[in-house]
Design a protein around this motif. Structure first.
Motif, PDB file in Angstrom:
ATOM      1  N   GLN A 104       0.858  -1.190   0.000  1.00  0.00           N
ATOM      2  CA  GLN A 104       0.000   0.000   0.000  1.00  0.00           C
ATOM      3  C   GLN A 104       0.888   1.232   0.000  1.00  0.00           C
TER       4      GLN A 104
ATOM      5  N   GLN B 271      -2.727   5.451  -1.604  1.00  0.00           N
ATOM      6  CA  GLN B 271      -3.217   4.564  -2.657  1.00  0.00           C
ATOM      7  C   GLN B 271      -3.866   3.329  -2.040  1.00  0.00           C
ATOM      8  N   ARG B 272      -4.530   2.584  -2.895  1.00  0.00           N
ATOM      9  CA  ARG B 272      -5.225   1.390  -2.423  1.00  0.00           C
ATOM     10  C   ARG B 272      -4.260   0.244  -2.180  1.00  0.00           C
ATOM     11  N   LEU B 273      -4.651  -0.639  -1.281  1.00  0.00           N
ATOM     12  CA  LEU B 273      -3.899  -1.863  -1.059  1.00  0.00           C
ATOM     13  C   LEU B 273      -3.979  -2.728  -2.318  1.00  0.00           C
TER      14      LEU B 273
ATOM     15  N   VAL C 165     -13.703   0.044  -6.799  1.00  0.00           N
ATOM     16  CA  VAL C 165     -14.429  -0.255  -5.583  1.00  0.00           C
ATOM     17  C   VAL C 165     -14.534   1.073  -4.848  1.00  0.00           C
TER      18      VAL C 165
ATOM     19  N   ARG D 280     -14.822   8.921   2.899  1.00  0.00           N
ATOM     20  CA  ARG D 280     -13.388   8.789   3.150  1.00  0.00           C
ATOM     21  C   ARG D 280     -13.110   8.972   4.650  1.00  0.00           C
TER      22      ARG D 280
ATOM     23  N   LEU E  75     -11.675  -1.167   5.239  1.00  0.00           N
ATOM     24  CA  LEU E  75     -11.425  -1.415   3.822  1.00  0.00           C
ATOM     25  C   LEU E  75     -12.443  -2.413   3.279  1.00  0.00           C
TER      26      LEU E  75
ATOM     27  N   PHE F 157      -9.276  -3.404  -3.783  1.00  0.00           N
ATOM     28  CA  PHE F 157      -9.629  -2.749  -2.535  1.00  0.00           C
ATOM     29  C   PHE F 157     -10.142  -1.335  -2.784  1.00  0.00           C
ATOM     30  N   GLY F 158     -11.035  -0.909  -1.890  1.00  0.00           N
ATOM     31  CA  GLY F 158     -11.453   0.483  -1.892  1.00  0.00           C
ATOM     32  C   GLY F 158     -10.408   1.358  -1.227  1.00  0.00           C
ATOM     33  N   GLN F 159     -10.681   2.662  -1.242  1.00  0.00           N
ATOM     34  CA  GLN F 159      -9.740   3.625  -0.665  1.00  0.00           C
ATOM     35  C   GLN F 159      -9.783   3.636   0.851  1.00  0.00           C
TER      36      GLN F 159
END
Lengths: 111, 113
Positions: free
Chosen positions: A38, A42-44, B4, B9, B90, B104-106
């Motif tokens: 990650q 940013q996203r994993l 996704v 947030r 997540l 994965f989402g943010q």
């Protein structure tokens, strides 16, 4: 019970130096192991999986069943490698397969 | 670009409130997952779903529930939020049931005060 251990919470290396992120696991079955990354904000995402035996972004990881380890290595670290890295184990639970993650290692590559 | 999307947030809620975290994916994936991410603990699986109206408990389901009324949407519900549920959440979706190649989402950073 299955478990993934990443002993280093933080790891700093200089640019161009080799880097090794440690991962040990315990699991009575046949292990499948993964590294996820990650980057900041940013996203994993999946970095690599042991069964593919490939090098991604210069990183490799070899499964050592004798030492129950799956360390992530790169011979020459780059500043853009700075990120959080998670090791993960896929295990069988009932009729499903589930991932369990280690606690993560924050890698910082210094200029 | 596959996505996704998590609806918020950042979220701040009071103790005892019912909290809904929404996740939507546009990849027509059957499999969806909710994790929480905590420093020093990594990712822990809360719930997952292999199909509409189907749900399975993960490692830490206590204090949470989920809803999957449509294939593309997987909601995480905190029935009565507590301060120890302050965390990064997540959502992920995957073509494979294992979730090893999940998108994965943010993430939603939830703070319970």
């Amino acid at each position: 019970a299955q478990r993934v251990t990443q002993p280093e919470k933080l790891l700093s290396v200089f640019k161009g130096a080799p880097v090794e992120l440690k991962c040990n696991y315990s699991y009575s079955g046949s292990p499948e192991l993964f590294w996820y990354v990650q980057y900041s904000r940013q996203r994993l995402q999946l970095l690599l999986r042991h069964i593919s035996r490939e090098s991604i972004k210069g990183f490799t990881a070899d499964l050592n069943k004798g030492e129950t380890s799956f360390h992530l290595k790169k011979p020459f670290a780059q500043e853009e490698d700075s990120a959080m890295y998670y090791c993960a184990l896929l295990f069988l639970t009932g009729s499903a397969r589930q991932l369990t993650f280690g606690s993560g290692t924050q890698l910082t590559v210094l200029p | 670009d596959v996505k996704v999307t998590q609806s918020s947030r950042y979220l701040v809620k009071r103790t005892g409130e019912k909290v809904f975290l929404e996740c939507v994916q546009d990849m027509d994936h059957e499999n969806m997952f909710w994790y929480r991410q905590d420093p020093g603990l990594g990712l822990r699986l809360i719930y997952f779903s292999y199909d509409v109206k189907m749900k399975e408990k993960g490692d830490i389901p206590e204090g949470y529930s989920v809803s999957r009324e449509k294939k593309e949407r997987f909601s995480l519900i905190l029935e009565s939020a507590s301060t120890n549920q302050t965390s990064m959440y997540l959502c992920a979706s995957s073509r494979d049931r294992d979730g090893t190649e999940a998108f994965f989402g943010q993430g939603t950073r939830l703070t319970v005060v």
